[in-house]
Design an enzyme around this catalytic site. Structure first.
Site, PDB file in Angstrom:
ATOM      1  N   ASP A  22       0.844  -1.197   0.000  1.00 50.60           N
ATOM      2  CA  ASP A  22       0.000   0.000   0.000  1.00 50.60           C
ATOM      3  C   ASP A  22       0.875   1.242   0.000  1.00 50.60           C
ATOM      4  O   ASP A  22       1.746   1.396   0.862  1.00 50.60           O
ATOM      5  CB  ASP A  22      -0.903   0.004   1.222  1.00 50.60           C
ATOM      6  CG  ASP A  22      -2.039  -1.000   1.111  1.00 50.60           C
ATOM      7  OD1 ASP A  22      -2.641  -1.059   0.030  1.00 50.60           O
ATOM      8  OD2 ASP A  22      -2.315  -1.714   2.085  1.00 50.60           O
ATOM      9  N   ASP A  68      -6.983  -4.575  -4.800  1.00 51.09           N
ATOM     10  CA  ASP A  68      -7.523  -4.155  -3.503  1.00 51.09           C
ATOM     11  C   ASP A  68      -8.276  -2.832  -3.531  1.00 51.09           C
ATOM     12  O   ASP A  68      -8.523  -2.259  -2.484  1.00 51.09           O
ATOM     13  CB  ASP A  68      -6.370  -4.076  -2.482  1.00 51.09           C
ATOM     14  CG  ASP A  68      -6.857  -3.902  -1.056  1.00 51.09           C
ATOM     15  OD1 ASP A  68      -7.918  -4.457  -0.716  1.00 51.09           O
ATOM     16  OD2 ASP A  68      -6.190  -3.196  -0.279  1.00 51.09           O
ATOM     17  N   HIS A 109      -5.561   3.920  -3.202  1.00 54.26           N
ATOM     18  CA  HIS A 109      -6.846   3.457  -2.666  1.00 54.26           C
ATOM     19  C   HIS A 109      -6.944   3.440  -1.141  1.00 54.26           C
ATOM     20  O   HIS A 109      -7.964   2.961  -0.611  1.00 54.26           O
ATOM     21  CB  HIS A 109      -7.204   2.087  -3.257  1.00 54.26           C
ATOM     22  CG  HIS A 109      -6.271   0.973  -2.873  1.00 54.26           C
ATOM     23  ND1 HIS A 109      -5.406   0.395  -3.765  1.00 54.26           N
ATOM     24  CD2 HIS A 109      -6.082   0.319  -1.711  1.00 54.26           C
ATOM     25  CE1 HIS A 109      -4.721  -0.561  -3.167  1.00 54.26           C
ATOM     26  NE2 HIS A 109      -5.118  -0.630  -1.914  1.00 54.26           N
TER      27      HIS A 109
END
Length: 1008
Positions: free
Chosen positions: A270, A380, A584
């Site tokens: 991430d 994701d 995201h």
């Protein structure tokens, strides 16, 4: 035969726990350790190398939250480990073993480290389940390395969603978080390690096989016999005997019909989440160095990584690692995928920004590696826009992968491999890995689940297995690749093989030539609060997208009209920063406070720099004088200025409210609005048709506040149960006139809301300007607009068009879609009459239908204005916010589109111009064909790039007229590479005739 199954299983578990795992290292040798704590933010290797190190002992606490401690580690293999020739015992390897004080939590969510050699090159990452570094020991058996240890706090890897102060360095504290447990040389026994891998795999396989299976019974008996073959007091000396017992079982081949898993090493790092962006760059370095080290050990191992931004960080900050990476990319084992700058959100990212995710991502991979990534890799993100298939195809993509839809709370999409159709009819080959996770650890349970779960059995037998520790990084481990080696063909298990995304997709396409089609958005029945959380971040994104559009337009116009320099490098740098923050877990508002405060500062800096670019471009175009002109960057004319042009400023203003009864009336001859003494809108009449938009007994522009306590995932989720706890705000503290606006002030809890209601001359939009000073927690504020139309659907703007969703709840799919995302507008309508609601920074909506007292139904549009979750940022959305909302009475879709742009792209007035007008670079004769972007070509040729789309969902013929001399026109893909004409019918002089299908996206190169 007596059933001894339970006893054997207990014996296996204890054997693994007490005999095999502790015997992996025959012995350990301590090393000399000294340490230096960096005083603030992370430092370079050069700074750390020259620092003042002090002796440090095992068992000593270290590491404040978000701090960095550098350990200098030195020593050598003991002489008594070697034979007379200096060799280690056969079947062993020496490696540096580090335990920073790892907790039982997840890899990537706590402390981790990067091991550097003394020449300043990264060797390997260290994390909780991957803490050995063979390459740290040189050919002479010496260790002399620096270990850059990050004491990242575990913000919430157990996901109990409790508020925590550690997400903000200002409140995280200075107390040490970890205790150093180990930094030693370990002598790893390879036979013991291999036996441990055999046992773990077969033990897992037993759990997945049917209780009556002969294979299961055979495995149990063999493992029982293997335990007998291992001397518990000399595991190292007898481990191979245990392996020999198991060898025939390991050699039994898989069934010919077994499912085939293409195993692709992965990490899904991430780009920010429960750690700041700056830490992500370090996580990438640790993960990539781990991956490269594993490639040195395992020649079959392949790793795929998305997000060009993460590669760019390596190039900028880790040159030695970058060179190793490039070599493996050229070899085909380190595989860039995805073609996007980051794995972005797709619900809220604007159309042009979505295009630029691919432009910047694919361009980076082409420039650096010569690779044209054809797969889109978004495992994701929180749902997938119906516009995405067309955008992906326009970027040259062939395939799409995600798995997040497996998180749906209510419904299951019936396919794992299918063709996904977007709003314009574009279709793309799509795969959901049936393992239902993007970070598989290659356990027997994962492999069995993938095989059982695969929806397309009978027509296909291939799926993709993305494996490796992720979210916080780490990637694959040697234990995972050992399982893959053992399951290349193993009875009772699916076939597992190392692969690349391209190999998988080509295989899957070949075996499944006519897959099913799924049309429309891939709506995630989960994480619906992401459309609303962290309002300032969302406002910064929306404003940045429109400022970039405006700046590129005026800069391109200035270059073509005056020869002014086009700031291409500035635009690329600012676009890349905006694209990064569309990741995201940033744009959706689900990161720690640190991430969002950084984003807000970045957006302020972006706005300031773009305002300077716009000012310079406009000044180059209009000069300095005494005229007042209006610059209209929107794709529709207004305020006397044509679309995309500059014209003399025209006088305009708002109508003055007049008192009537206990309230006021706003009437401009197009719309008549009535506001009562409470400051609520009781009537909205379209004067041409006489239609009343507000249902009898209802009011518009009213706020409702709801309890907002989701079952899990606080900042992510809005649960349907919120509707049970609604409080409508009726009483006002004050309702007064202020100039040409009605100002309504209200208090709710500890918060205040000021609402300005105004109506401009010549407009059909009642404007609601909102100032919210928010100090609630676990509350959701919505703005309600009931509309007197009988319909079972609503239109919502998405990228390059709009999507129509049911507002009824006939099916479980409809019922689960109780909160939806829209961009600048939503619209509900009957034939002949509709109302649109526009916004400047709101994405979350719910649109429902209700029984009307006089018969029929009315529609209720509610905008989710603000919420206040407490995890992961307990201070989410506290403080002052300004928003703009418009109610467009009697709106057709074309009116909604134009008003959406007006709300987000306000015209600019220059009061001291010399020129009274500047013609647009291009003009379109159809208002439903929208020019989204005008810029100069990426290649520096000076050609003008125009991106446009059909916005109404219907066939259209339009003429684009260039406002400068052309030498040619070409259709291109998003990367400005020429493609076969799909929209251009004829070109005559500067006139380009276009035939467009509904929602078609077109990019044109106008050659100067």
């Amino acid at each position: 035969m007596h059933d001894r199954t339970a006893l054997i299983e207990m014996r296996i578990e204890r054997f693994i726990r007490e005999r095999l795992a502790p015997a992996v290292y025959r012995t350990r040798h301590p090393l000399d350790i000294s340490a230096w704590e960096a005083p603030g933010e992370p430092v370079t290797f050069g700074e750390a190398q020259d620092a003042d190190y002090r002796p440090f002992a095992i068992g000593t606490p270290w590491g404040r939250a978000w701090g960095t401690t550098w350990f200098a580690v030195a020593g050598e293999i003991p002489a008594d480990w070697r034979d007379a020739a200096g060799a280690l015992p056969e079947g062993t390897v020496a490696e540096l073993v580090i335990d920073l004080g790892f907790t039982a939590g997840q890899s990537g969510f706590q402390c981790e480290a990067l091991v550097w050699n003394r020449q300043g090159a990264p060797i390997k990452g260290v994390s909780p389940f991957n803490n050995a570094t063979p390459a740290a020991i040189d050919a002479d058996g010496r260790v002399d390395v620096l270990v850059e240890a990050a004491s990242n706090p575990d913000v919430g890897s157990l996901f109990t969603f409790e508020p925590t102060p550690v997400g903000d360095p200002a409140t995280a504290g200075d107390a040490p978080l970890y205790v150093l447990r180990d930094m030693s040389i370990g002598l790893r026994d390879l036979a013991v390690w291999d036996l441990l891998q055999d046992f773990r795999l077969l033990h897992g396989l037993i759990a997945e096989l049917d209780a009556t299976s002969a294979r299961r019974a055979t495995l149990l008996e063999a493992m029982d016999a293997a335990i007998d073959a291992v001397d518990p007091h000399d595991v190292a000396g007898s481990a191979q005997a245990g392996r020999d017992v198991l060898a025939p079982l390991m050699a039994a081949p898989a069934a010919s019909s077994a499912h085939v898993l293409h195993a692709v090493g992965h990490a899904h790092i991430d780009s920010a989440w429960l750690w700041p962006v700056r830490e992500t760059a370090r996580k990438v370095s640790r993960t990539f160095s781990n991956v490269l080290s594993l490639m040195d050990e395992d020649p079959g191992f392949v790793f795929a990584s998305s997000s060009a931004q993460q590669f760019a960080w390596m190039k900028e900050h880790y040159p030695a690692l970058w060179e190793r990476l490039k070599a493996r990319v050229a070899e085909g084992r380190f595989v860039p995928v995805g073609g996007m700058w980051v794995e972005s959100d797709t619900n809220m990212v604007g159309g042009e920004a979505m295009a630029r995710q691919f432009v910047e991502g694919k361009t980076f991979f082409l420039d650096e590696f010569g690779i044209d990534t054809e797969e889109v890799w978004l495992p994701d993100s929180f749902g997938y826009s119906g516009a995405l298939p067309q955008i992906m195809k326009a970027a040259g993509a062939r395939w799409f992968l995600t798995q997040k839809i497996s998180w749906n709370e209510t419904n299951r999409i019936p396919h794992h491999t299918f063709r996904w159709e977007g709003i314009d009819g574009s279709r793309i080959f799509t795969h959901f890995p049936p393992v239902d996770k993007y970070n598989s650890e290659v356990t027997a349970a994962d492999l069995a689940h993938a095989e059982r779960n695969f929806s397309d059995k009978g027509r296909a037998r291939t799926s993709l297995l993305p494996y490796g520790f992720g979210d916080g990084g780490g990637g694959p481990t040697r234990e995972m690749t050992a399982t893959i080696a053992r399951t290349h063909s193993l009875e009772g298990a699916p076939v597992v093989k190392h692969s690349t995304p391209r190999d998988f997709f080509e295989t899957a396409e070949a075996e499944y030539a006519d897959p099913a089609v799924w049309a429309g958005e891939l709506y995630l029945e989960f994480h619906r609060g992401t459309y609303t959380s962290q309002l300032r971040t969302k406002q910064g994104n929306r404003r940045s997208e429109h400022l970039l559009r405006e700046a590129e337009l005026w800069a391109a116009t200035a270059t073509v009209r005056t020869g002014a320099e086009y700031p291409a490098d500035t635009f690329q740098r600012l676009w890349r920063l905006v694209l990064l923050q569309q990741f995201h877990d940033i744009l959706p508002g689900t990161s720690i406070a640190w991430v969002h405060r950084d984003a807000e500062r970045n957006y302020e800096a972006i706005a300031a720099e773009l305002e300077q670019v716009i000012e310079a471009s406009l000044r180059a175009l209009v000069g300095t004088g005494e005229r007042a002109v209006v610059a209209n960057a929107a794709p529709h004319g207004r305020a006397g200025a044509p679309a995309l042009a500059i014209a003399p400023a025209a006088a305009s203003g708002d109508v003055t409210p007049r008192a009537e009864g206990d309230g006021w009336v706003l009437d401009n001859g197009i719309v008549r609005a009535e506001v009562d003494g409470r400051g609520l809108i009781t009537s909205l009449v379209d004067l041409a048709s006489g239609r009343e938009a507000v249902p009898a007994g209802q009011v518009a522009g009213q706020f409702e506040i709801f309890r907002d306590t989701p079952t899990q995932w606080d900042a992510w989720d809005i649960d349907e149960t919120y509707r049970r706890h609604a409080t409508a705000l009726e009483a006002a503290d004050r309702v007064v006139l202020d100039g040409d606006a009605i100002v309504v002030e209200r208090t709710v809890g500890d918060s205040t809301i000021a609402q300005r209601i105004a109506l401009a001359e010549g407009s059909r939009t009642v404007r609601l300007s909102l100032d919210v000073d928010w100090h609630e927690q676990q509350k959701l504020l919505k703005l309600r607009v009931p509309v007197d139309v009988h319909t079972d659907r609503a239109a919502s703007e998405i990228q390059f068009g709009h999507i129509v969703r049911p507002t009824h709840t006939n099916t479980s799919w409809d019922s689960a879609r109780f909160e939806t995302a829209a961009h600048r507008w939503v619209r509900v309508a009957e034939t002949g009459f509709g109302v649109a609601v526009t916004n400047d920074s709101t994405y979350g909506h719910d649109i429902t239908r209700h029984e009307r007292a006089a018969g029929g139904t009315y529609s209720l549009v509610r905008l989710s204005i603000i919420r206040s979750a407490m995890f992961p940022d307990p201070g989410q959305d506290q403080g002052a916010h300004h928003l703009e909302v418009g109610i467009v009475v009697g709106a057709e879709v074309v009116d909604a589109v134009a008003e959406g742009y007006r709300t987000n792209l306000p015209e600019r007035v220059v009061t001291d111009a010399a020129e009274e007008s500047v013609e647009p670079l291009v003009a379109i004769d159809q208002p439903g064909v929208v020019v989204e972007a005008i810029k100069l070509a990426q290649d520096g040729s000076g050609d003008v790039i125009v991106r446009l789309y059909e916005a109404l969902g219907q066939r259209a013929h339009a003429c684009l007229q260039a406002g400068f001399d052309l030498t040619g026109v070409a259709e291109t893909d998003l990367l400005e590479r020429e493609v076969d004409a799909a929209a251009v019918s004829t070109v005559s002089g500067g006139a380009v005739e276009l035939d467009l299908r509904p929602f078609q996206l077109v990019t044109l190169r106008l050659k100067r």
